[in-house]
Scaffold this motif. Structure first.
Motif, PDB file in Angstrom:
ATOM      1  N   ARG A   1       1.164  -0.888  -0.352  1.00  0.00           N
ATOM      2  CA  ARG A   1      -0.319   0.444  -0.259  1.00  0.00           C
ATOM      3  C   ARG A   1       1.048   1.579  -0.470  1.00  0.00           C
ATOM      4  NH1 ARG A   1      -1.184  -2.360   4.643  1.00  0.00           N
ATOM      5  NH2 ARG A   1       0.193  -1.674   6.468  1.00  0.00           N
ATOM      6  N   HIS A   2       1.889   1.664   0.458  1.00  0.00           N
ATOM      7  CA  HIS A   2       2.942   1.773   0.338  1.00  0.00           C
ATOM      8  C   HIS A   2       3.559   3.000  -1.113  1.00  0.00           C
ATOM      9  CE1 HIS A   2       3.296   2.731   4.765  1.00  0.00           C
ATOM     10  NE2 HIS A   2       3.275   1.044   5.003  1.00  0.00           N
ATOM     11  N   ILE A   3       3.005   1.683  -2.054  1.00  0.00           N
ATOM     12  CA  ILE A   3       3.657   2.089  -3.032  1.00  0.00           C
ATOM     13  C   ILE A   3       2.546   2.761  -3.626  1.00  0.00           C
ATOM     14  CG2 ILE A   3       4.381   0.941  -5.043  1.00  0.00           C
ATOM     15  CD1 ILE A   3       5.220  -0.970  -3.976  1.00  0.00           C
ATOM     16  N   GLU A   4       1.278   2.795  -3.514  1.00  0.00           N
ATOM     17  CA  GLU A   4       0.155   3.237  -3.869  1.00  0.00           C
ATOM     18  C   GLU A   4       0.445   4.993  -4.496  1.00  0.00           C
ATOM     19  OE1 GLU A   4      -2.876   2.654  -1.738  1.00  0.00           O
ATOM     20  OE2 GLU A   4      -3.372   0.145  -1.768  1.00  0.00           O
ATOM     21  N   ARG A   5       1.195   5.911  -3.631  1.00  0.00           N
ATOM     22  CA  ARG A   5       0.759   7.225  -3.674  1.00  0.00           C
ATOM     23  C   ARG A   5       2.287   7.599  -4.487  1.00  0.00           C
ATOM     24  NH1 ARG A   5      -2.903   9.585  -0.617  1.00  0.00           N
ATOM     25  NH2 ARG A   5      -3.274   8.509   1.905  1.00  0.00           N
ATOM     26  N   CYS A   6       2.899   6.591  -4.909  1.00  0.00           N
ATOM     27  CA  CYS A   6       4.063   6.661  -6.043  1.00  0.00           C
ATOM     28  C   CYS A   6       3.652   7.412  -7.431  1.00  0.00           C
ATOM     29  CB  CYS A   6       4.847   5.743  -5.182  1.00  0.00           C
ATOM     30  SG  CYS A   6       6.437   5.515  -4.078  1.00  0.00           S
ATOM     31  N   ARG A   7       4.583   7.880  -7.221  1.00  0.00           N
ATOM     32  CA  ARG A   7       3.844   8.563  -9.132  1.00  0.00           C
ATOM     33  C   ARG A   7       4.735   7.618  -9.958  1.00  0.00           C
ATOM     34  NH1 ARG A   7       3.937  14.346 -10.230  1.00  0.00           N
ATOM     35  NH2 ARG A   7       5.213  14.477  -8.854  1.00  0.00           N
ATOM     36  N   VAL A   8       6.135   7.444 -10.127  1.00  0.00           N
ATOM     37  CA  VAL A   8       6.944   6.690 -10.891  1.00  0.00           C
ATOM     38  C   VAL A   8       7.886   5.810  -9.733  1.00  0.00           C
ATOM     39  CG1 VAL A   8       9.031   6.678 -11.548  1.00  0.00           C
ATOM     40  CG2 VAL A   8       7.769   8.199 -11.529  1.00  0.00           C
ATOM     41  N   ILE A   9       8.296   4.319 -10.551  1.00  0.00           N
ATOM     42  CA  ILE A   9       8.224   2.935  -9.596  1.00  0.00           C
ATOM     43  C   ILE A   9      10.024   3.082 -10.683  1.00  0.00           C
ATOM     44  CG2 ILE A   9       8.104   0.622  -9.439  1.00  0.00           C
ATOM     45  CD1 ILE A   9       5.359   0.933  -9.183  1.00  0.00           C
ATOM     46  N   ILE A  10      10.311   2.339  -9.233  1.00  0.00           N
ATOM     47  CA  ILE A  10      12.318   1.608  -9.527  1.00  0.00           C
ATOM     48  C   ILE A  10      12.074   0.055  -9.513  1.00  0.00           C
ATOM     49  CG2 ILE A  10      14.743   2.070  -9.158  1.00  0.00           C
ATOM     50  CD1 ILE A  10      14.492   5.056  -8.568  1.00  0.00           C
ATOM     51  N   HIS A  11      11.962  -0.322 -10.819  1.00  0.00           N
ATOM     52  CA  HIS A  11      12.081  -1.686 -10.197  1.00  0.00           C
ATOM     53  C   HIS A  11      14.050  -2.125 -10.343  1.00  0.00           C
ATOM     54  CE1 HIS A  11      10.724  -5.545 -11.638  1.00  0.00           C
ATOM     55  NE2 HIS A  11      11.156  -6.097 -10.621  1.00  0.00           N
ATOM     56  N   VAL A  12      14.000  -2.681  -9.301  1.00  0.00           N
ATOM     57  CA  VAL A  12      15.260  -2.930  -8.957  1.00  0.00           C
ATOM     58  C   VAL A  12      15.816  -4.344  -9.059  1.00  0.00           C
ATOM     59  CG1 VAL A  12      18.005  -2.853  -7.675  1.00  0.00           C
ATOM     60  CG2 VAL A  12      16.299  -1.258  -7.511  1.00  0.00           C
ATOM     61  N   ILE A  13      16.475  -4.574  -9.560  1.00  0.00           N
ATOM     62  CA  ILE A  13      16.598  -6.718 -10.506  1.00  0.00           C
ATOM     63  C   ILE A  13      18.156  -7.142 -10.250  1.00  0.00           C
ATOM     64  CG2 ILE A  13      16.485  -8.341 -11.801  1.00  0.00           C
ATOM     65  CD1 ILE A  13      14.719  -6.323 -13.535  1.00  0.00           C
ATOM     66  N   ASP A  14      18.492  -7.818  -9.401  1.00  0.00           N
ATOM     67  CA  ASP A  14      19.806  -8.474  -8.478  1.00  0.00           C
ATOM     68  C   ASP A  14      20.106  -9.310 -10.195  1.00  0.00           C
ATOM     69  OD1 ASP A  14      21.759  -9.891  -7.857  1.00  0.00           O
ATOM     70  OD2 ASP A  14      21.129 -10.884  -6.670  1.00  0.00           O
TER      71      ASP A  14
ATOM     72  N   LEU B   1       9.810  11.896 -15.875  1.00  0.00           N
ATOM     73  CA  LEU B   1       8.655  11.106 -15.924  1.00  0.00           C
ATOM     74  C   LEU B   1       7.820  11.905 -14.601  1.00  0.00           C
ATOM     75  CD1 LEU B   1      10.104   7.365 -15.320  1.00  0.00           C
ATOM     76  CD2 LEU B   1       8.816   8.626 -17.358  1.00  0.00           C
ATOM     77  N   LEU B   2       8.225  11.757 -13.954  1.00  0.00           N
ATOM     78  CA  LEU B   2       7.845  12.786 -12.493  1.00  0.00           C
ATOM     79  C   LEU B   2       6.397  14.078 -12.970  1.00  0.00           C
ATOM     80  CD1 LEU B   2       9.510  12.606  -9.121  1.00  0.00           C
ATOM     81  CD2 LEU B   2       7.651  11.514  -9.508  1.00  0.00           C
ATOM     82  N   ALA B   3       7.586  14.513 -14.262  1.00  0.00           N
ATOM     83  CA  ALA B   3       7.740  16.098 -14.556  1.00  0.00           C
ATOM     84  C   ALA B   3       6.006  15.894 -15.210  1.00  0.00           C
ATOM     85  CB  ALA B   3       8.524  16.874 -15.214  1.00  0.00           C
ATOM     86  N   THR B   4       5.789  14.992 -16.270  1.00  0.00           N
ATOM     87  CA  THR B   4       4.765  14.240 -17.009  1.00  0.00           C
ATOM     88  C   THR B   4       3.561  13.614 -16.478  1.00  0.00           C
ATOM     89  OG1 THR B   4       5.842  12.468 -18.286  1.00  0.00           O
ATOM     90  CG2 THR B   4       6.042  14.821 -18.877  1.00  0.00           C
ATOM     91  N   THR B   5       4.220  13.338 -14.954  1.00  0.00           N
ATOM     92  CA  THR B   5       2.954  11.769 -14.972  1.00  0.00           C
ATOM     93  C   THR B   5       2.456  12.432 -13.772  1.00  0.00           C
ATOM     94  OG1 THR B   5       4.687  10.568 -14.889  1.00  0.00           O
ATOM     95  CG2 THR B   5       3.424   9.420 -13.508  1.00  0.00           C
ATOM     96  N   PRO B   6       1.299  12.680 -13.322  1.00  0.00           N
ATOM     97  CA  PRO B   6      -0.119  13.270 -12.851  1.00  0.00           C
ATOM     98  C   PRO B   6      -0.152  12.356 -11.516  1.00  0.00           C
ATOM     99  CG  PRO B   6      -0.909  12.097 -14.304  1.00  0.00           C
ATOM    100  CD  PRO B   6       0.110  11.670 -14.593  1.00  0.00           C
ATOM    101  N   VAL B   7      -0.573  12.630 -10.140  1.00  0.00           N
ATOM    102  CA  VAL B   7      -0.746  11.872  -9.403  1.00  0.00           C
ATOM    103  C   VAL B   7      -2.483  11.497  -9.249  1.00  0.00           C
ATOM    104  CG1 VAL B   7      -1.789  12.229  -6.697  1.00  0.00           C
ATOM    105  CG2 VAL B   7      -0.577  13.973  -7.811  1.00  0.00           C
ATOM    106  N   PHE B   8      -1.855   9.443  -8.846  1.00  0.00           N
ATOM    107  CA  PHE B   8      -2.972   8.709  -8.830  1.00  0.00           C
ATOM    108  C   PHE B   8      -3.993   9.109  -7.556  1.00  0.00           C
ATOM    109  CE2 PHE B   8       0.249   7.277 -11.724  1.00  0.00           C
ATOM    110  CZ  PHE B   8       0.139   6.858 -12.702  1.00  0.00           C
ATOM    111  N   PRO B   9      -4.895   8.656  -7.685  1.00  0.00           N
ATOM    112  CA  PRO B   9      -6.005   8.552  -6.902  1.00  0.00           C
ATOM    113  C   PRO B   9      -5.839   8.027  -6.667  1.00  0.00           C
ATOM    114  CG  PRO B   9      -7.229   8.680  -9.036  1.00  0.00           C
ATOM    115  CD  PRO B   9      -6.043   8.873  -9.564  1.00  0.00           C
TER     116      PRO B   9
END
Length: 426
Positions: free
Chosen positions: A232-245, A326-334
């Motif tokens: 649920r803490h990802i819900e407010r994020c507008r961009v996701i950084i997916h880290v892969i090993d 990406l943050l400059a062009t990505t809206p807030v997700f309700p």
């Protein structure tokens, strides 16, 4: 201690009762009714406090009760209103009812306030009921009960960008390298058990908030591991950084890791895959990393891959710049679905749903329901005027009409909350 979800009992203040009183003063003939109105009950209000980071206080105070209003006073004086109960919570807190999951408050701005439970209205004193037919009314209104229910208080971390991935892929090291946050770093799974947040600044002066979230595993959206607790803490994020090993230290296949995490994000209720995603190939100093990156690009040729080695701070700046772009062009997700409605319209049909009429036997009817329980008090039926006022309330609630529609006849017995009355047609 980090606490991000608490169940509490909310109770707004009851309205004060109106007063039955008459003016008795020397040289004032026929003084008439003089009872004042009761005060309104206090509201329960939640306020966002920028200085708080956890719901720990609510964990030890699970009952939130506002002050009731005072009774009306003589000389038409109004009783004092109850004091509001203000509950301070961290930024990003959501308050929702536990019975239907209705969101009552979504606090995302500093010092933002929201009334979660409204206090009851104070009852009117007897001077309101005077008329040419009844110049000395001996009844007054009771105060209305305040709203009372259980609710879930959830903290969803306010961050612009969220780091996701399997345990031990280097998310905490990434946050440590690009911000002044100091998360715990270890070479064992689930080193991070609570979200960590830091402020990141790019080389060109742009900044944003980055959150390192606990590692996800397969089945996280169904409650396995720590994932369901912190998705649920990802819900407010507008961009996701997916880290892969990409070094595949733990023997896992990086391509399979990528698919598993995206499946969990897709399965979660808030459509997390709608957010733009940056794929970071970490641990590029390991032996098998180059081969795994080649395999990844062959399978996903349209997905850009940013190669990094976070332990030596290598390759991080392009990732940060891309996130800022990406943050400059990505809206807030309700958080909640927007239905376009600004309020709730109460109709007579909705009121009738609160009243249940059952035929127990021939000539005997039982009336029940939560709305009836709020207005019925046998202790207030002492005089003929009390019964007259009670009959008016029953007519206002539509109970007499509903009884007729159900087939109740003149002379039948009507049971209200264990007490019996005779149904009389006017």
């Amino acid at each position: 201690m980090f606490v991000d979800q608490v169940k509490v009992h909310i109770k707004a203040g009851k309205g004060g009762d109106g007063l039955v009183s008459f003016r008795h003063e020397k040289y004032v003939a026929y003084g008439g009714p003089f009872g004042g109105d009761g005060g309104n009950g206090g509201d329960v209000i939640f306020e966002a406090d920028p200085g708080m980071t956890t719901l720990l206080d609510l964990r030890y105070h699970r009952k939130v009760i506002a002050t009731p209003g005072e009774k009306g006073k003589n000389k038409k004086m109004h009783g004092a209103n109850g004091e509001h109960k203000v509950v301070k919570v961290p930024l990003g807190t959501i308050v929702k009812r536990s019975d239907n999951n209705q969101v009552l408050a979504d606090l995302t701005k500093p010092h933002q306030r929201q009334v979660v439970a409204h206090g009851g209205r104070g009852g009117r004193g007897n001077w309101h009921f005077r008329s040419s037919h009844n110049t000395a009314p001996k009844y007054a209104e009771q105060g209305v009960l305040g709203e009372e229910f259980d609710c879930i208080v959830e903290l969803r971390v306010l961050a612009d960008v969220g780091l996701v991935g399997f345990p031990s892929v280097g998310k905490s090291t990434f946050l440590d390298a690009v911000s002044k946050a100091r998360p715990e770093i270890g070479d064992y799974p689930f080193t991070t058990i609570t979200p960590n947040v830091g402020v990141v600044q790019t080389g060109d002066g742009r900044s944003f908030v980055l959150a390192d979230l606990p590692g996800l595993i397969e089945g996280a959206s169904d409650g396995k591991g720590l994932g369901h607790q912190f998705l649920r803490h990802i819900e407010r994020c507008r961009v996701i950084i997916h880290v892969i090993d990409m070094g595949a230290e733990d023997g896992r296949d990086p391509l399979n890791d990528y698919e598993v995490i995206n499946n969990e994000l897709k399965s979660y209720q808030i459509r997390l895959l709608e957010r733009p995603q940056i794929v970071v190939a970490n641990k590029m100093d390991m032996e098998n990393s180059e081969e795994n990156v080649r395999r990844f690009k062959e399978k996903y040729p349209d997905i850009p891959v940013y190669e990094t080695t976070t332990i030596i701070h290598e390759g991080l700046e392009p990732v940060l710049r891309k996130a800022a772009d990406l943050l400059a062009t990505t809206p807030v997700f309700p958080i909640t679905e927007d239905t376009g409605e600004t309020g709730v319209m109460y109709t007579f049909e909705e009121k009738k749903k609160d009243i249940v009429i059952e035929k127990e036997e021939d000539g005997v009817w039982n009336v029940s329901g939560p709305r009836l329980e709020r207005v019925f008090d046998i202790n207030k039926l002492n005089t003929e005027e009390d019964f007259y006022l009670f009959a008016n309330k029953m007519r206002y609630l539509g109970i007499d009409t509903a009884l007729r529609e159900a087939g109740c006849q003149d002379g039948d017995t009507v049971r209200l909350l264990g007490f019996e009355f005779e149904f009389i047609e006017n």
